[in-house]
Design an enzyme around this catalytic site. Structure first.
Site, mmCIF file in Angstrom:
data_model
loop_
_atom_site.group_PDB
_atom_site.id
_atom_site.type_symbol
_atom_site.label_atom_id
_atom_site.label_comp_id
_atom_site.label_asym_id
_atom_site.label_seq_id
_atom_site.Cartn_x
_atom_site.Cartn_y
_atom_site.Cartn_z
ATOM 1 N N CYS A 242 33.096 41.671 42.347
ATOM 2 C CA CYS A 242 33.348 41.673 40.900
ATOM 3 C C CYS A 242 34.502 40.778 40.496
ATOM 4 O O CYS A 242 34.734 40.574 39.315
ATOM 5 C CB CYS A 242 33.643 43.095 40.446
ATOM 6 N N CYS B 186 34.513 49.564 44.883
ATOM 7 C CA CYS B 186 35.850 49.502 44.275
ATOM 8 C C CYS B 186 36.888 50.162 45.188
ATOM 9 O O CYS B 186 38.058 49.796 45.151
ATOM 10 C CB CYS B 186 35.860 50.191 42.924
#
Ligand code: FES
Length: 127
Positions: free
Chosen positions: A35, A104
């Site tokens: 990302c 994440c």
């Protein structure tokens, strides 16, 4: 909108230990290729323990919650103990992350470990 645990929401809305230490003993920075988000940890080390720890996270809510949790888990631990903190443990402490947000959690422990490695490399270079 992914479903976040209460713990994630709590750390996201009230992140602990946020910021950057002056003259840190170690710095660890990682980027997430998925990302493009980034996380930077700075640590102060005393008697082989993480005396203080702060981070800056340029990322999603899950990444912010992860960095906050990692800082709490690492503070006061010996360097060896902190090196053993895994991304999986961090996600578990946060009572899970949604499947599409598991990546994440990878930033947290990786950035912490890099900061410790940075410190160790500096100590070695001085001796
Ligand atoms: Fe980038 Fe979560 S979406 S770290």
């Amino acid at each position: 909108m992914p479903e976040y645990s209460d713990k994630v929401m709590e750390h996201f809305t009230k992140p602990r230990n946020i910021g950057e230490l002056d003259n840190p003993d170690g710095t660890g920075e990682v980027g997430n290729p998925v990302c493009g988000d980034m996380m930077k940890f700075t640590i102060k080390v005393k008697d082989d323990r993480i005396e203080d720890i702060k981070y800056l996270t340029f990322g999603c809510g899950a990444a912010i919650a992860v960095s906050s949790m990692v800082s709490e888990m690492a503070k006061g631990k010996t360097l060896d103990e902190a090196m053993k903190i895994t991304n999986k443990q961090v996600a578990e402490e946060l009572e899970g992350l949604p499947g599409n947000k598991m990546h994440c959690s990878n930033l947290g422990a990786d950035a912490l470990h890099k900061a410790i490695e940075d410190y160790r490399a500096k100590v070695k270079a001085e001796n």
